[in-house]
Design an enzyme around this catalytic site. Structure first.
Site: not given
Length: 331
Positions: A137-139
Site C-alpha cells: 500500500h502506498s510507499l
C-alpha cells in the site's frame, strides 16, 4: 501479455457479496477466512537490530509479503488480512524505523525506496523463498513495484493498493528542496527525546486523525496507533514510535522517466487497486502511464477502481478483499 480487466466498483455494487459467489446455479461452500486472531508477532534479525512483523495464517506455507505506507505500520493490514482465505499466509512487516522495528543507527539516512528493495531482498534470501507474491500500500506498493522490476523472474504476483509506482517529483523541485531536506534531517537526528512532543492517548488519536485529513477514520487510527505510539513513563504520555528522521522523504525520489523504465521490467501478474478518490498525486498522469506500460510488458494486468480513501484497505477492507481473493485464485 498485456491481458487486462478493468473494473469499476460502486458503492451500490458492493464487492463484499463476492466472498460467497454463485457458480452455474449452485452456491459454493462459504469461503473460510483467516479471521481477526490468526496472527502472531514475528521478528527478523537484521544487522541494525530487528524487523518486526505480524504473520497471518500458517507458518507452514510461504507467505505473501505485505508492506505498509510511509509513516504507517503493519497494522495497516489488520482489517484486510482477516477477510482473506484461511489457506493464505501473509507476513506484514513494520518497515525499518516504523512500528516496532528497529530504527537505523544514528548518522544513517532513510532512502526509503532503495532501502525497501534491499529489505525485501534480504528477507527473501534469508528464508530462501521462491516465486514470491507481494502486497503493498502506498510507499509499500512502490517498494514491491521496484522489487518486481529488479527481480522480474522471481516475483509471481504483485498486488498494489492506491499506488502505481514510486512517488514522482519534478527534477527542479528535487534540486530546490535538497538543502532544506538535509538540514531538516540533521535537526531531527539531534532532537533529544526530552524535547519531542508528548501527548495523552486521546490527544494522539486526534492529532493523527487530523493529520491524515480524511484518509482514515477514528477506529482506523486506533488500529494504526497500536504499533504507532509508545508510552513515555517520565512524561506520563505517548510519543510516536516511528523514527522522526522518516519525516524527511524528498531524498531518493524518482522522475517519471525512471519510474516508467522500471515498469518496463516487470513481468509478473499485477493487480492494481486504485481508490476513488484515493490519494491526490502531484503528477496524476504518471499513474495512468505506469499502468499502460505494465500492460505492454507484464504477464497480466488487472486494474480496478474502488470507491474509497487512500487507506481504503484499512477503512473499507470489505471493498478490497474480494478483488484480492479473485486475483489470488487465478492461475
Amino acid at each position: 501479455m498485456g491481458q487486462t480487466r478493468v473494473a469499476a466498483t460502486t458503492a451500490a455494487q458492493s464487492p463484499a457479496a463476492e466472498l460467497s459467489p454463485e457458480t452455474n446455479g449452485q452456491t459454493e461452500e462459504p469461503l473460510q477466512l483467516l479471521g481477526e486472531d490468526s496472527w502472531e508477532e514475528f521478528s527478523i534479525a537484521v544487522p541494525w537490530g530487528t524487523v518486526e512483523a505480524k504473520w497471518w495464517g500458517s507458518k507452514e506455507r510461504q507467505p505473501i509479503i505485505a508492506l505498509h505506507g510511509w509513516q504507517d505500520n503493519c497494522g495497516s493490514f489488520d482489517r484486510l488480512c482477516p477477510l482473506l482465505p484461511a489457506d493464505t499466509s501473509i507476513l506484514a512487516i513494520d518497515l525499518p524505523g516504523h512500528g516496532k522495528s528497529s530504527h537505523y543507527p544514528m548518522g544513517m539516512q532513510y532512502f526509503i525506496f532503495w532501502d525497501g528493495i534491499c529489505l525485501i531482498r534480504r528477507i527473501v534470501r534469508k528464508y530462501n523463498w521462491k516465486n514470491v507474491t507481494l502486497l503493498g500500500h502506498s510507499l509499500g506498493g512502490a517498494l514491491t513495484f521496484m522489487y518486481a522490476a529488479s527481480f522480474p523472474t522471481e516475483v509471481e504476483k504483485l498486488i498494489n493498493i492506491d499506488i502505481a509506482g514510486p512517488t514522482v517529483r519534478g527534477t527542479q523541485r528535487m534540486a530546490e528542496g535538497t538543502g532544506r531536506a538535509l538540514d531538516k534531517f540533521l535537526d531531527y537526528e539531534t532532537l533529544p527525546e526530552s524535547k519531542q512532543p508528548c501527548y495523552s492517548y486521546d490527544e494522539m488519536i486526534k492529532l493523527v486523525l487530523d493529520a491524515y485529513d480524511g484518509s482514515v477514520d477514528e477506529p482506523s487510527v486506533r488500529v494504526l496507533m497500536n504499533r504507532g505510539m509508545r508510552h513515555n513513563p517520565s512524561k506520563n504520555g505517548y510519543l510516536f514510535a516511528r523514527d522522526l528522521r522518516l519525516k524527511v522523504s524528498l531524498l531518493g525520489m524518482f522522475t517519471a522517466e525512471q519510474t516508467l523504465a522500471y515498469a518496463r521490467q516487470i513481468r509478473c501478474r499485477v493487480l492494481n487497486i486504485r481508490g476513488i478518490p484515493g490519494m491526490k498525486f502531484e503528477t496524476p498522469q504518471v499513474y495512468a502511464d505506469v499502468i499502460a506500460t505494465l500492460r505492454e510488458n507484464a504477464a497480466k494486468v488487472v486494474y480496478v477502481e474502488v470507491p474509497g480513501t487512500h487507506h481504503l484497505h484499512l477503512v473499507t477492507p470489505d471493498r478490497v478483499a474480494p478483488h484480492i481473493i479473485r486475483f489470488l485464485k487465478e492461475a
